[in-house]
Write an enzyme that holds these catalytic residues in place. Structure first.
Site, PDB file in Angstrom:
ATOM      1  N   HIS A  85      -7.381   3.302  19.774  1.00 19.85           N
ATOM      2  CA  HIS A  85      -6.610   2.176  20.835  1.00 19.85           C
ATOM      3  C   HIS A  85      -7.170   1.352  21.813  1.00 19.85           C
ATOM      4  CE1 HIS A  85      -2.895   3.227  17.909  1.00 19.85           C
ATOM      5  NE2 HIS A  85      -3.723   1.888  17.381  1.00 19.85           N
ATOM      6  N   GLN A 104       0.912  -1.009  -0.423  1.00 20.87           N
ATOM      7  CA  GLN A 104       0.110   0.045   0.537  1.00 20.87           C
ATOM      8  C   GLN A 104       0.702   1.438  -0.226  1.00 20.87           C
ATOM      9  OE1 GLN A 104      -2.342  -0.577   3.359  1.00 20.87           O
ATOM     10  NE2 GLN A 104      -0.499  -1.508   4.501  1.00 20.87           N
ATOM     11  N   ASP A 146      -6.822  -4.769  13.911  1.00 20.62           N
ATOM     12  CA  ASP A 146      -6.883  -3.292  13.846  1.00 20.62           C
ATOM     13  C   ASP A 146      -6.510  -2.885  12.374  1.00 20.62           C
ATOM     14  OD1 ASP A 146      -6.385  -1.334  14.514  1.00 20.62           O
ATOM     15  OD2 ASP A 146      -4.541  -1.591  15.428  1.00 20.62           O
ATOM     16  N   SER A 147      -7.263  -2.842  11.964  1.00 21.42           N
ATOM     17  CA  SER A 147      -7.136  -3.041  10.510  1.00 21.42           C
ATOM     18  C   SER A 147      -7.606  -1.443   9.512  1.00 21.42           C
ATOM     19  CB  SER A 147      -7.937  -4.330   9.456  1.00 21.42           C
ATOM     20  OG  SER A 147      -9.219  -3.905   9.668  1.00 21.42           O
ATOM     21  N   THR A 148      -7.171  -2.014   7.927  1.00 19.16           N
ATOM     22  CA  THR A 148      -7.812  -0.432   7.104  1.00 19.16           C
ATOM     23  C   THR A 148      -9.285  -1.084   7.313  1.00 19.16           C
ATOM     24  OG1 THR A 148      -6.709  -2.075   5.487  1.00 19.16           O
ATOM     25  CG2 THR A 148      -5.848   0.026   6.315  1.00 19.16           C
ATOM     26  N   ASP A 149      -9.869   0.062   6.757  1.00 19.30           N
ATOM     27  CA  ASP A 149     -11.634  -0.662   6.027  1.00 19.30           C
ATOM     28  C   ASP A 149     -12.164  -1.496   5.950  1.00 19.30           C
ATOM     29  OD1 ASP A 149     -12.698   2.058   7.865  1.00 19.30           O
ATOM     30  OD2 ASP A 149     -11.944   2.441   6.034  1.00 19.30           O
ATOM     31  N   GLU A 174       1.368  -9.223  11.454  1.00 19.10           N
ATOM     32  CA  GLU A 174       0.856  -7.383  10.379  1.00 19.10           C
ATOM     33  C   GLU A 174       1.275  -8.890   8.615  1.00 19.10           C
ATOM     34  OE1 GLU A 174      -0.309  -4.804  10.222  1.00 19.10           O
ATOM     35  OE2 GLU A 174       0.940  -4.575   8.731  1.00 19.10           O
ATOM     36  N   ASP A 176       0.756 -12.675   6.938  1.00 14.64           N
ATOM     37  CA  ASP A 176      -0.896 -12.567   6.342  1.00 14.64           C
ATOM     38  C   ASP A 176      -1.221 -13.227   7.872  1.00 14.64           C
ATOM     39  OD1 ASP A 176      -3.373 -13.175   5.612  1.00 14.64           O
ATOM     40  OD2 ASP A 176      -3.415 -14.007   3.560  1.00 14.64           O
ATOM     41  N   GLY A 177      -2.331 -11.811   8.659  1.00 13.22           N
ATOM     42  CA  GLY A 177      -2.861 -12.437   9.887  1.00 13.22           C
ATOM     43  C   GLY A 177      -4.430 -13.631   9.530  1.00 13.22           C
TER      44      GLY A 177
END
Ligand code: SPD
Length: 324
Positions: A81, A50, A175-178, A125, A157-158
């Site tokens: 958080h 990204q 805890d990710s991006t959208d 992550e 890869d989680g």
């Protein structure tokens, strides 16, 4: 009165005239856009996954952007958080082993480590570039958490990790991006069942679910995904100033007790044991977070992702948001 208003605007007039490059704007949603004055652009790169940028903003200080979307800032990181971490961990009350999926900036990890009973954290992550840039440019977010001997950081890869690991956790935090683009996999049933399968009996799961105000499609999609794997599912609300709509949400899935059955006395006792007093989270905000406004309750009753016409008919205050 006119003078008072004029004075209030003085900081905006200091320095050279602004140009558009002095501002960062979130992607527009349905004719609505949040933007921030940028004082300095420190770092910009393309990681393996990204676009990543670090900027200093006027209102919230140093901030991390991924694919052009604000992820966290030194000034407001705790609003996000604390709710992602403390609410599920204090609902459970005896969390020793935690898995974090994503969270490369280290904020979630730092807040998990404030829980004195936590013995081990596996953070998975996918993008090592986020960890490295965050440690270098945003050390205030992780504050040395990656050096804690209780932590195992895995750059992989989680979703794949949770599907294959034999280890069981008391809490899995996402805890990710959208959940659009690369993170869409995190609301797929396969991921939810993998997360459910990595929990010990009584374990808790939590992930962010966007803004029910500005992103109703993301909100209901995430809630439905968590419901698919967890018998007890509770959406909850808070505020994150840097995210679109500010009103933000998370979803808790439990394999044990209903988090609504935890008493405020128990939560208060658990908060008192944290290594730092939270800025936002306490026994009262714990209870209040589960109180859904009527229009959000209405959203929670859909068995599909409503389109804009349905949202308008149901009286949603911001039906112009983009459909998924
Ligand atoms: N709209 C952005 C949502 C980002 C959620 N994840 C933030 C990561 C902070 N650790």
């Amino acid at each position: 009165m006119a003078d008072v208003l004029a004075d209030a605007r003085i900081p905006e007039r200091i320095g050279a005239p602004e140009s558009e490059k002095d501002w960062f704007a979130e992607p527009p949603i349905g004719g609505y856009q949040q933007r921030y004055r940028v004082l300095r652009r420190l770092y910009s790169t393309r990681t393996a996954f990204q676009d990543l940028e670090v900027v200093d903003t006027q209102p919230y200080g140093r901030a991390l952007l991924l694919d052009g979307t604000l992820q966290t800032s030194v000034g407001d990181e705790w609003t996000y958080h604390e709710m992602l971490v403390h609410l599920p961990l204090c609902s459970h009350g005896a969390v020793r082993r935690v898995a974090i999926v994503g969270g490369g900036d280290g904020g979630t990890l730092r807040h998990v480590l404030l829980h004195p009973d936590v013995e081990r954290v596996v953070q998975v992550e996918i993008d090592g570039g986020v960890v490295e840039a965050s440690k270098k440019y945003l050390p205030e977010i992780s504050r040395g958490a990656y050096d804690d001997p209780r932590v195992e950081l895995r750059i992989e890869d989680g979703a794949a990790y949770l599907a294959k690991t034999a280890e069981k956790f008391d809490a899995v935090l996402v805890d990710s991006t959208d959940p659009i683009g690369p993170a869409a996999v995190l609301i797929h049933p396969d991921f939810m069942w993998a997360a459910r399968g990595a929990l010990r009996e009584g374990g808790v799961f939590s992930m962010q679910s966007g803004s029910p105000l500005a992103q109703p499609a993301e909100w209901i999609s995430t809630l439905q995904a968590v419901r698919g794997a967890f018998a007890r599912t509770r959406p909850y609300l808070g505020w994150v100033p840097i995210y679109p709509g500010v009103v933000w949400s998370w979803v808790l899935g439990s394999t044990g007790a209903d988090p609504l059955d935890v008493t405020e006395e128990d939560v208060a006792a658990r908060v008192a044991r944290l290594k730092e007093i939270p800025h936002l989270y306490n026994a009262r905000t714990h209870t209040a977070a589960f109180a859904l406004p009527t229009f959000v309750e209405a959203l929670s009753r859909y068995d599909h992702v409503p389109n804009q016409a349905e949202l308008r008919a149901a009286g949603h205050p911001f039906p112009g948001s983009r459909p998924l």
